[in-house]
Design an enzyme around this catalytic site. Structure first.
Site, PDB file in Angstrom:
ATOM      1  N   GLU A 144      -1.010  38.695 -53.926  1.00  0.00           N
ATOM      2  CA  GLU A 144      -1.786  38.779 -52.802  1.00  0.00           C
ATOM      3  C   GLU A 144      -3.087  39.417 -52.870  1.00  0.00           C
ATOM      4  O   GLU A 144      -3.076  40.140 -53.950  1.00  0.00           O
ATOM      5  CB  GLU A 144      -0.787  39.214 -51.707  1.00  0.00           C
ATOM      6  CG  GLU A 144       0.282  38.222 -51.058  1.00  0.00           C
ATOM      7  CD  GLU A 144       1.097  38.755 -50.192  1.00  0.00           C
ATOM      8  OE1 GLU A 144       0.865  39.715 -49.655  1.00  0.00           O
ATOM      9  OE2 GLU A 144       2.341  38.296 -50.172  1.00  0.00           O
ATOM     10  N   ASP A 178       5.861  50.545 -28.802  1.00  0.00           N
ATOM     11  CA  ASP A 178       6.527  51.523 -28.103  1.00  0.00           C
ATOM     12  C   ASP A 178       6.743  52.675 -28.685  1.00  0.00           C
ATOM     13  O   ASP A 178       6.817  53.700 -27.947  1.00  0.00           O
ATOM     14  CB  ASP A 178       7.857  50.577 -27.611  1.00  0.00           C
ATOM     15  CG  ASP A 178       7.752  49.213 -27.130  1.00  0.00           C
ATOM     16  OD1 ASP A 178       6.494  49.106 -26.536  1.00  0.00           O
ATOM     17  OD2 ASP A 178       8.381  48.257 -27.282  1.00  0.00           O
ATOM     18  N   HIS A 236      -5.337  40.378 -40.221  1.00  0.00           N
ATOM     19  CA  HIS A 236      -5.068  39.550 -41.216  1.00  0.00           C
ATOM     20  C   HIS A 236      -6.249  38.260 -41.237  1.00  0.00           C
ATOM     21  O   HIS A 236      -6.391  37.922 -40.193  1.00  0.00           O
ATOM     22  CB  HIS A 236      -3.713  38.710 -41.070  1.00  0.00           C
ATOM     23  CG  HIS A 236      -3.179  38.223 -42.287  1.00  0.00           C
ATOM     24  ND1 HIS A 236      -3.586  36.945 -42.822  1.00  0.00           N
ATOM     25  CD2 HIS A 236      -2.142  38.553 -43.104  1.00  0.00           C
ATOM     26  CE1 HIS A 236      -2.906  36.532 -43.816  1.00  0.00           C
ATOM     27  NE2 HIS A 236      -2.006  37.557 -44.063  1.00  0.00           N
ATOM     28  N   ARG A 274      -8.093  42.867 -47.919  1.00  0.00           N
ATOM     29  CA  ARG A 274      -7.988  42.121 -46.465  1.00  0.00           C
ATOM     30  C   ARG A 274      -9.172  42.371 -45.452  1.00  0.00           C
ATOM     31  O   ARG A 274      -9.621  41.835 -44.846  1.00  0.00           O
ATOM     32  CB  ARG A 274      -6.871  42.539 -45.828  1.00  0.00           C
ATOM     33  CG  ARG A 274      -5.689  41.804 -46.117  1.00  0.00           C
ATOM     34  CD  ARG A 274      -4.545  41.795 -45.262  1.00  0.00           C
ATOM     35  NE  ARG A 274      -3.260  41.054 -45.914  1.00  0.00           N
ATOM     36  CZ  ARG A 274      -2.124  41.261 -45.623  1.00  0.00           C
ATOM     37  NH1 ARG A 274      -1.782  42.117 -44.647  1.00  0.00           N
ATOM     38  NH2 ARG A 274      -1.375  40.519 -46.536  1.00  0.00           N
ATOM     39  N   HIS A 299      -2.964  42.289 -37.232  1.00  0.00           N
ATOM     40  CA  HIS A 299      -1.751  41.893 -38.042  1.00  0.00           C
ATOM     41  C   HIS A 299      -0.913  43.056 -38.450  1.00  0.00           C
ATOM     42  O   HIS A 299       0.448  43.293 -38.224  1.00  0.00           O
ATOM     43  CB  HIS A 299      -2.126  41.471 -39.215  1.00  0.00           C
ATOM     44  CG  HIS A 299      -1.145  41.108 -40.199  1.00  0.00           C
ATOM     45  ND1 HIS A 299       0.001  40.143 -40.128  1.00  0.00           N
ATOM     46  CD2 HIS A 299      -0.757  41.563 -41.608  1.00  0.00           C
ATOM     47  CE1 HIS A 299       0.858  39.993 -41.083  1.00  0.00           C
ATOM     48  NE2 HIS A 299       0.385  40.870 -42.066  1.00  0.00           N
ATOM     49  N   ARG A 355      -4.038  48.882 -45.846  1.00  0.00           N
ATOM     50  CA  ARG A 355      -2.555  48.768 -46.358  1.00  0.00           C
ATOM     51  C   ARG A 355      -2.960  47.571 -47.238  1.00  0.00           C
ATOM     52  O   ARG A 355      -3.371  46.555 -47.413  1.00  0.00           O
ATOM     53  CB  ARG A 355      -1.533  48.327 -45.173  1.00  0.00           C
ATOM     54  CG  ARG A 355      -0.304  47.866 -46.032  1.00  0.00           C
ATOM     55  CD  ARG A 355       0.457  47.119 -44.829  1.00  0.00           C
ATOM     56  NE  ARG A 355       0.174  46.165 -44.521  1.00  0.00           N
ATOM     57  CZ  ARG A 355       0.596  44.897 -44.545  1.00  0.00           C
ATOM     58  NH1 ARG A 355       1.812  44.963 -45.461  1.00  0.00           N
ATOM     59  NH2 ARG A 355       0.266  44.071 -43.731  1.00  0.00           N
TER      60      ARG A 355
HETATM   61  C1  SIN Z   1       1.170  37.629 -45.738  1.00  0.00           C
HETATM   62  O1  SIN Z   1       2.016  37.038 -46.185  1.00  0.00           O
HETATM   63  O2  SIN Z   1      -0.117  37.369 -45.972  1.00  0.00           O
HETATM   64  C2  SIN Z   1       1.477  38.952 -45.239  1.00  0.00           C
HETATM   65  C3  SIN Z   1       1.846  39.774 -46.151  1.00  0.00           C
HETATM   66  C4  SIN Z   1       1.669  41.358 -45.627  1.00  0.00           C
HETATM   67  O3  SIN Z   1       1.088  41.603 -44.693  1.00  0.00           O
HETATM   68  O4  SIN Z   1       2.028  42.148 -46.303  1.00  0.00           O
END
Ligand code: SIN
Length: 542
Positions: free
Chosen positions: A115, A223, A244, A290, A351, A386
């Site tokens: 990713e 919460d 995201h 991201r 996200h 992150r």
């Molecule tokens: C995704 O599948 O793109 C999300 C994975 C993540 O946010 O860690």
């Protein structure tokens, strides 16, 4: 009614359940969850768990990628600890029965995907439904354990802490703040239960619902952060909201993520005219971090006036796409989008909260006997942004550390948590005319946050947002005691608090870094801001 447990866990995702299973042979554990037990962010996690499992990978590379993504704010010691613990935690899950996808090579234990921001393939996954598979196993094991009692449809209202008791005159002297459990609304039985517990864990997940567009399920209303804040705990880095880049854009699709793993398999982002655009923004193109991809899409959409951009996967054989991404393929097909033949319309959406309740390496918060795990916590791992698929990993590692911490403690005679605390009474009168306050303000907050506190921020918009939110908070404080307590009201109160915390943190940080981009302070300012943003109740406003 009151109930007593050794440990109260609030939240039934990967953090809460994996922790509960580790301590349940010794302690009686209550797991309180506001809807059905599987209705958690974990259950919707598509991507997977990042860990060093491939022959070409190393701890150093995973640490380097995580630190680079975090843009100067990760705590290097925490990054090292989490990365090095990863393989053991993944191994435990496989031993528990989690069926991760295997690759073409039968001798390799896992199919590892990639990713954004990862320099190697290191995401262990269960097709595109990793969270669902993990949650399935954890829930069935927790249900089978005699020392774990799961309370579904129970939503926590507030923690039982000294400052609340002082206000009610139950304590007269203030020592170091400590937690004795929580007040919880049983939404089916319509009664408030006092849960006494020696230790309380907030594993309540994120707060994506504070934005009108989010990949998160409805339960993600912050919460834990809101309760901890009201109790006086230190909160950190809440300005770092991860958007995201690719959520499905379709009028009938609610919160549906198009996993970054698609770009890991060569998916390309295109504008409406079919032109790729990511090379304009970063050398890593579609697999950049991201924050960069989300901002690039936001810029493209603003410049073109288009409602969305597109993610193209049509270079792959249809069989591959159906096998690797069965969930995404099916979902899109039900909406009339055949991902094997046409690009997928996508937009960025809120996200993940990189900030949260400040904890140490064992999940301890600034309040004694109160712990926080998972997305509700700010552990130092994520910094300002992150790295994809580091969050399930973080939840597993910190659940393990917290359990070790509690199991290592000698049995203590301290039973002060059994002290008589005042019952919280249900308001007698349900003033239905005030229910409109909930639905209206819920909507206002989410749009306000999207428009004023989104991917690109300015000082003026943040100030406006703060003023609006203060007004809403005043209305809630005024009406809260008079409206019949229900989960919508509890969530609205929490959402408002979390929105205010995000704005306050964003106003404090006079620079742009990672996920926080402010056009009035566009540069990164290491001399002043290479540090966490810390916030606690009663601190003077920015
Ligand atoms: C995704 O599948 O793109 C999300 C994975 C993540 O946010 O860690």
């Amino acid at each position: 009614m009151s109930l007593t447990f050794d440990i109260l866990v609030i939240g039934s995702g990967i953090a809460g359940l994996s922790f509960a299973l580790r301590v349940a042979d010794r302690y009686r554990v209550a797991v309180v969850t506001k809807k059905e037990k599987i209705e958690t962010s974990t259950n919707y996690a598509q991507g997977g768990i990042a860990s060093v499992l491939g022959p070409d990978d190393s701890f150093d590379l995973h640490m380097r990628d995580t630190l680079q993504s975090g843009d100067g704010l990760c705590h290097a010691d925490v990054v090292e600890m989490v990365v090095k613990n990863g393989p053991a935690r993944v191994q435990e899950l496989t031993e528990m029965g989690v069926a991760f996808s295997r690759g073409q090579d039968p001798s390799a234990p896992f199919d590892l995907s990639r990713e954004g921001g990862h320099s190697r393939n290191r995401i262990v996954h269960a097709h595109d439904m990793t969270g669902r598979e993990v949650e399935r196993v954890l829930v069935s094991m927790a249900e089978a354990h005699p020392n774990i009692e799961i309370f579904e449809n129970h939503i926590a209202i507030d923690l039982i802490v000294e400052c609340h008791l002082l206000k009610r005159g139950l304590l007269t002297t203030r020592k170091r703040e400590r937690c004795w459990g929580a007040y919880v609304l049983d939404t089916r039985g319509n009664r408030i239960i006092t849960f006494h517990a020696k230790n309380t864990l907030l594993c309540t997940g994120g707060a994506g619902k504070v934005y009108v567009y989010t990949s998160n399920p409805d339960v993600a209303t912050g919460d834990g952060v809101a309760m901890a804040y009201r109790a006086g705990a230190v909160i950190a880095n809440m300005e770092f909201v991860q958007f995201h880049p690719t959520c499905l854009y379709h009028p009938h699709a609610k919160n549906f993520l198009i996993s970054e793993a698609l770009r890991g398999e060569g998916g390309r982002l295109l504008d409406k005219r079919g032109h790729p655009f990511m090379e304009k923004y970063h050398p890593l193109k579609d697999l950049a971090f991201r924050d960069i991809v989300a901002r690039a899409i936001d810029t493209e959409m603003k410049q073109s006036g288009d409602d969305c951009v597109y993610l193209d996967m049509t270079h792959h054989e249809p069989d591959f796409l159906k096998r690797r991404f069965p969930n995404i393929y099916e979902k899109c097909l039900t909406l009339g989008i055949d991902i094997t033949r046409e690009p997928i319309p996508v937009v960025p959406a809120a996200h993940y909260m990189c900030g949260g309740i400040l904890t140490d390496r064992h999940g301890r918060t600034s309040i004694d006997h109160l712990y926080a795990l998972g997305e509700a916590a700010c552990t130092g791992l994520h910094g300002a942004n992150r790295l994809a698929s580091n969050s399930l990993l973080e939840a597993l590692v910190f659940a393990h550390n917290t359990a070790q911490d509690l199991l290592a403690r000698p049995a203590s005679a301290d039973d002060s948590y059994l002290l008589e605390v005042p019952r919280l009474e249900m308001p007698k009168i349900a003033d239905s005319s005030e229910m409109v306050l909930i639905t209206y303000n819920w909507d206002v907050i989410r749009r306000l946050m999207w428009n004023y506190v989104g991917i690109v921020r300015t000082d003026a918009r943040l100030q406006l947002a703060q003023n609006h939110l203060a007004q809403i908070q005043r209305e809630i404080d005024e009406h809260y005691p008079n409206i019949s307590l229900n989960s919508d009201l509890i969530e609205l109160r929490n959402l408002t608090t979390v929105a205010e915390i995000i704005v306050t943190c964003a106003r404090k940080r006079l620079e742009s870094r990672g996920l926080h981009y402010n056009v009035d302070h566009p540069q990164k300012d290491d001399a002043h801001w290479c540090r966490d943003t810390l916030l606690r109740l009663d601190e003077p406003a920015a």
